[in-house]
Design an enzyme around this catalytic site. Sequence first.
Site, mmCIF file in Angstrom:
data_model
loop_
_atom_site.group_PDB
_atom_site.id
_atom_site.type_symbol
_atom_site.label_atom_id
_atom_site.label_comp_id
_atom_site.label_asym_id
_atom_site.label_seq_id
_atom_site.Cartn_x
_atom_site.Cartn_y
_atom_site.Cartn_z
ATOM 1 N N ASP A 56 0.830 -1.209 0.000
ATOM 2 C CA ASP A 56 0.000 0.000 0.000
ATOM 3 C C ASP A 56 0.862 1.256 0.000
ATOM 4 O OD1 ASP A 56 -2.819 -0.667 0.119
ATOM 5 O OD2 ASP A 56 -2.418 -1.562 2.066
ATOM 6 N N GLU A 81 -4.538 7.184 1.359
ATOM 7 C CA GLU A 81 -5.135 6.565 2.534
ATOM 8 C C GLU A 81 -4.080 6.285 3.593
ATOM 9 O OE1 GLU A 81 -7.516 2.531 3.928
ATOM 10 O OE2 GLU A 81 -6.869 2.730 1.848
ATOM 11 N N ASP A 157 -6.176 5.820 -3.331
ATOM 12 C CA ASP A 157 -6.282 4.601 -2.520
ATOM 13 C C ASP A 157 -5.377 3.586 -3.203
ATOM 14 O OD1 ASP A 157 -6.835 2.406 -1.003
ATOM 15 O OD2 ASP A 157 -8.993 2.763 -0.924
ATOM 16 N N ILE A 159 -4.225 0.471 -2.682
ATOM 17 C CA ILE A 159 -4.784 -0.867 -2.912
ATOM 18 C C ILE A 159 -6.091 -0.933 -2.135
ATOM 19 C CG2 ILE A 159 -4.497 -3.359 -2.658
ATOM 20 C CD1 ILE A 159 -1.529 -3.019 -2.894
ATOM 21 N N ASP A 160 -7.199 -0.641 -2.809
ATOM 22 C CA ASP A 160 -8.505 -0.742 -2.167
ATOM 23 C C ASP A 160 -8.934 -2.205 -2.181
ATOM 24 O OD1 ASP A 160 -10.949 0.703 -1.117
ATOM 25 O OD2 ASP A 160 -11.830 -0.491 -2.720
ATOM 26 N N THR A 162 -7.881 -4.243 0.641
ATOM 27 C CA THR A 162 -6.663 -4.866 1.174
ATOM 28 C C THR A 162 -6.932 -6.257 1.720
ATOM 29 O OG1 THR A 162 -5.867 -2.654 1.765
ATOM 30 C CG2 THR A 162 -4.719 -4.507 2.739
ATOM 31 N N ASP A 307 -11.745 6.481 -1.326
ATOM 32 C CA ASP A 307 -12.540 5.418 -1.953
ATOM 33 C C ASP A 307 -13.365 5.936 -3.121
ATOM 34 O OD1 ASP A 307 -11.938 3.226 -0.137
ATOM 35 O OD2 ASP A 307 -13.226 4.200 1.337
#
Length: 393
Positions: A56, A81, A157, A159-160, A162, A307
């Site tokens: 991330d 994020e 974001d 890696i949405d 996770t 997001d």
Amino acid sequence: MKVSDLIAELLNAAEKSAELARAIRREESLFHLLIEEKTGDDKNKRFGFDFKTLADVLVQEMIRFDLNKKFSGIGKRVTGEENNKFTNFAGDKFSLEIKDNKKKTTALLCKILDGNDRAATTLANLVHEDVTVPRPPELEKLESLELDKKEIGIWIDPIDGTAEYISGSRDPEFRPGENISQNGLPNVTVLIGVYERSTGLPIIGVINQPFFKTEDGKIWSGRMVWGACIGDARVTSVPHGRDQPPVGEAEKPAVVTSMSDCKKLGTYLCENFDILTAPGAGYKLLCVIDRLCSAYVLSKDNTYRWDTCAPHAILRSQGGGVVKHQQALTADLSGGGGSGGGACDKALRDLQLTYHKAEPKASGSNAWCNMQGVIAYSDPKVLQRLVASLTKK
């Protein structure tokens, strides 16, 4: 800077991020090194526990570094994020940032990874690799547009989804492009959204789905969608975007929501809508963009600006949007229907999520929470029907 050049660089950054995510997931020994539990203000309210992976943070800081290299000074406009503070297994704390050469980045990563030179070298090679996506022909429509880099902000974001990324599973019933994935790697997305600092409205969005399909369950390939809504210019890579015909009054549109909201919302919506569920806020929003469903509804404060910014911009380019759930239930959306004038159109503009101001009296990640819930829609008529159903006594 030219809008077309910015979008081209965002596409490069998103694809490079997807390649990094796939590479880390492939190397099991490397992947297990990279998990650190979030705590305190950085802990996401959606789960009993949440994870911040080095993947991330690397993706986030890599995007910042690459964009700043192309457009000097824009890096400070990038907000992600993830907190880039990282603690290694020995308890030593570091600020993870991409250095100006591979050797320096390797040295920093080696410290974070407790002297694991092989892992640090592998990651640094990926971070400093050049990735260039072919320039989309749709960008020609935006060649005359310019943006002042001081007047924009960027939400990432990295890696949405996770939890889905860590689990590495796959929905056996999922058919790419045909239905909604119920779990696993296809629900992971990389989200990059650009907004106006003056209005807070999202104007450019890029979504990369790194794990879109696989032939053998091991080697994954991804895909990318993007859109821009700047002034009167609306351009999207989604082929059926703004030309998609309106949802007919006699149809029963599909609505996607979270498992936690499904029962509550189903009570109001089941008569007029089919209710679907899926993990990953970015993925559910992507399903609306892809017309796999007509809307995404969430009554809870479980999503954040990172997001929604990128998908929101794409939906705006298609004629849809993302509005505040609670506020929409009390708005007058009768008449107009997005036809270009009238009270409804003004109400829709006022309801749109904005991305430039933090929530008052909130701290940490909660300062950027979508406190009123969200409704993402592909067509204003769908939003009207949803609100009518949700407010029906």
